[in-house]
Design a protein around this motif. Structure first.
Motif, PDB file in Angstrom:
ATOM      1  N   VAL A 177       0.832  -1.201   0.000  1.00 43.87           N
ATOM      2  CA  VAL A 177       0.000   0.000   0.000  1.00 43.87           C
ATOM      3  C   VAL A 177       0.868   1.252   0.000  1.00 43.87           C
ATOM      4  O   VAL A 177       0.529   2.263  -0.632  1.00 43.87           O
ATOM      5  CB  VAL A 177      -0.988   0.000   1.190  1.00 43.87           C
ATOM      6  CG1 VAL A 177      -0.298   0.295   2.508  1.00 43.87           C
ATOM      7  CG2 VAL A 177      -2.114   0.989   0.943  1.00 43.87           C
ATOM      8  N   ALA A 178       2.024   1.205   0.681  1.00 38.93           N
ATOM      9  CA  ALA A 178       2.916   2.358   0.663  1.00 38.93           C
ATOM     10  C   ALA A 178       3.492   2.580  -0.732  1.00 38.93           C
ATOM     11  O   ALA A 178       3.540   3.712  -1.231  1.00 38.93           O
ATOM     12  CB  ALA A 178       4.050   2.172   1.677  1.00 38.93           C
ATOM     13  N   LEU A 179       3.924   1.505  -1.388  1.00 38.22           N
ATOM     14  CA  LEU A 179       4.474   1.611  -2.730  1.00 38.22           C
ATOM     15  C   LEU A 179       3.393   2.034  -3.732  1.00 38.22           C
ATOM     16  O   LEU A 179       3.639   2.847  -4.625  1.00 38.22           O
ATOM     17  CB  LEU A 179       5.089   0.282  -3.149  1.00 38.22           C
ATOM     18  CG  LEU A 179       5.857   0.243  -4.465  1.00 38.22           C
ATOM     19  CD1 LEU A 179       6.989   1.264  -4.479  1.00 38.22           C
ATOM     20  CD2 LEU A 179       6.401  -1.163  -4.723  1.00 38.22           C
ATOM     21  N   SER A 180       2.201   1.481  -3.571  1.00 38.77           N
ATOM     22  CA  SER A 180       1.090   1.841  -4.450  1.00 38.77           C
ATOM     23  C   SER A 180       0.758   3.317  -4.323  1.00 38.77           C
ATOM     24  O   SER A 180       0.573   4.023  -5.328  1.00 38.77           O
ATOM     25  CB  SER A 180      -0.143   0.992  -4.099  1.00 38.77           C
ATOM     26  OG  SER A 180      -1.247   1.350  -4.879  1.00 38.77           O
ATOM     27  N   ALA A 181       0.692   3.812  -3.097  1.00 38.90           N
ATOM     28  CA  ALA A 181       0.358   5.221  -2.881  1.00 38.90           C
ATOM     29  C   ALA A 181       1.423   6.138  -3.464  1.00 38.90           C
ATOM     30  O   ALA A 181       1.111   7.128  -4.135  1.00 38.90           O
ATOM     31  CB  ALA A 181       0.183   5.491  -1.389  1.00 38.90           C
ATOM     32  N   PHE A 182       2.694   5.809  -3.228  1.00 40.59           N
ATOM     33  CA  PHE A 182       3.754   6.686  -3.715  1.00 40.59           C
ATOM     34  C   PHE A 182       3.845   6.653  -5.238  1.00 40.59           C
ATOM     35  O   PHE A 182       3.918   7.702  -5.894  1.00 40.59           O
ATOM     36  CB  PHE A 182       5.103   6.278  -3.118  1.00 40.59           C
ATOM     37  CG  PHE A 182       6.245   7.120  -3.604  1.00 40.59           C
ATOM     38  CD1 PHE A 182       6.370   8.435  -3.187  1.00 40.59           C
ATOM     39  CD2 PHE A 182       7.169   6.619  -4.492  1.00 40.59           C
ATOM     40  CE1 PHE A 182       7.405   9.237  -3.646  1.00 40.59           C
ATOM     41  CE2 PHE A 182       8.212   7.403  -4.970  1.00 40.59           C
ATOM     42  CZ  PHE A 182       8.328   8.722  -4.539  1.00 40.59           C
TER      43      PHE A 182
END
Length: 427
Positions: free
Chosen positions: A366-371
């Motif tokens: 989710v962190a990679l997706s958001a960034f």
């Protein structure tokens, strides 16, 4: 697929499509595929159907909306730019949300916001209320954009390619249906408001599978307050501090830039080449329609390959040939260029799959997706704008196509960085 967190980084990823258990939202327990897992999958597909309908239906009816609300050219430009602004800004808040609220509950709120925004914007005659309610709808889409890759990782960890392909195909199908049917629906009911408002019903339907999942997650959260059920807080992952995170963001942004430029200007290019306006519109729709099977196939390929290098270079070759063809012989080879563009746009489902393949955990995903998505949509917003400026300044398509080729070179460079197996948590 990525190995579990206890595996060594050097181990190869499991083959996509290998059977693996779904996980119950909030509890992390295995669910039977005919119950919890199936409900999560149905919920994801219904969400994906809604992720572009609010945008493409408005694009198809923009002239009618401008006349109906008296929008100025500047305001209409703001309306068309609003999706990328919302996807970039609001998507970045999603990791913060899921650290505090279960993903199923977040999706209930997101789909309700989407349904309410789409309904309210067709009930007003105010330009500013239309913009604000459109932003409300887009906020729901922005959050769901980020959550779906994480949900694939969390609930279908050994079927990343297959499930990503399924929801990407649903997204593409929803995009195509909304674009193709918005005008006929508006004509059938005698108002552009019907052509936009009907998609609120589809968003409301997408809420239904997530309500029991959200209730289950809430019950799990209450149990987690007891000492026996307490778990350690997830480790924060910061993709902005990694080379992989920036490469993912640049690749996502560059492919989205070309996608939005194609959606905004390809029909005009074909009209300038001598095609009738209806034929030009059909050629543009062909890019999206051909993208449906590609959206299903591409994630499966990405999940099975040891390195993404062949896919990155193959997609680049298809896009480059299409751009050169559009610049040199747009009329004679139109069908071939449309086919190659559709193949090249397979970069979108590929990068969505890669988000899950380049993180070990749901938190990392989710962190990679958001960034990647929030930063990428900032880059993507430049596409239609710069193509339009170059087209107006030169009166032709050589310069705009040259710009798209330059963006493709940047995309390919970033793609080669993310091609080999690596994980954002390790960096």
């Amino acid at each position: 697929m990525t190995p579990p967190p206890t595996a060594a980084p050097a181990l190869p990823a499991p083959v996509a499509g290998t059977p693996g258990p779904a996980r119950d939202p909030g509890t992390g327990r295995r669910t039977h595929p005919a119950t919890g897992g199936a409900l999560v999958l149905v919920g994801m597909l219904l969400v994906a159907l809604n992720l572009r309908a609010a945008v493409t239906s408005l694009g198809a009816l923009l002239d009618e909306v401008r006349d109906g609300l008296g929008l100025s050219g500047t305001t209409a430009g703001l309306v068309t730019t609003l999706p990328t602004i919302a996807f970039a800004g609001l998507g970045a808040l999603t990791p913060w949300l899921v650290r505090r609220v279960a993903p199923a509950r977040v999706l209930v709120i997101a789909m309700l916001a989407l349904a309410a925004g789409q309904l309210l914007r067709v009930l007003t005659d105010s330009t500013w209320v239309f913009l604000l309610t459109s932003a409300l709808a887009l906020a729901g889409i922005a959050v769901a954009n980020i959550l779906l890759p994480m949900l694939v990782k969390q609930h279908f960890p050994h079927r990343t390619g297959l499930v990503t392909g399924a929801y990407t195909m649903a997204l593409t199908a929803g995009t195509t249906v909304a674009a193709a049917s918005a005008v006929p629906i508006a004509h059938a009911f005698g108002s552009w408001r019907a052509g936009l408002g009907i998609w609120a019903a589809m968003a409301a339907v997408a809420v239904l599978p997530w309500v029991p999942l959200a209730l289950r997650a809430r019950a799990a959260a209450r149990r987690a307050t007891t000492p026996t059920a307490a778990v350690a807080p997830p480790t924060r992952v910061r993709p902005a501090r990694t080379r992989l995170g920036w490469a993912m963001a640049v690749y996502f942004g560059a492919q989205s830039l070309s996608g939005y430029a194609i959606m905004g200007w390809l029909a005009q290019l074909f009209r300038d080449a001598g095609f009738h306006s209806e034929t030009a519109g059909l050629l543009l729709a062909g890019v999206t329609a051909l993208g449906v099977p590609i959206a299903l196939l591409m994630p499966t390929l990405a999940g099975r390959l040891a390195t993404l290098r062949p896919l990155v270079l193959g997609l680049t070759a298809a896009s480059a040939l299409a751009y050169l063809g559009l610049a040199l012989a747009p009329h004679d080879g139109a069908l071939l260029w449309v086919t190659l563009l559709a193949i090249g746009q397979g970069a979108f489902p590929m990068i969505l799959t890669t988000i899950g393949l380049r993180a070990r955990t749901a938190e990392g995903t989710v962190a990679l997706s958001a960034f990647a998505q929030s930063t990428g949509y900032v880059i993507a917003a430049l596409g239609p704008l710069l193509v339009g400026i170059l087209y107006e300044a030169t009166g032709g398509w050589t310069a705009p196509v040259g710009f798209l080729l330059a963006a493709l070179a940047v995309q390919t460079t970033a793609g080669l960085v993310i091609a080999r197996p690596r994980y954002v948590e390790d960096e």
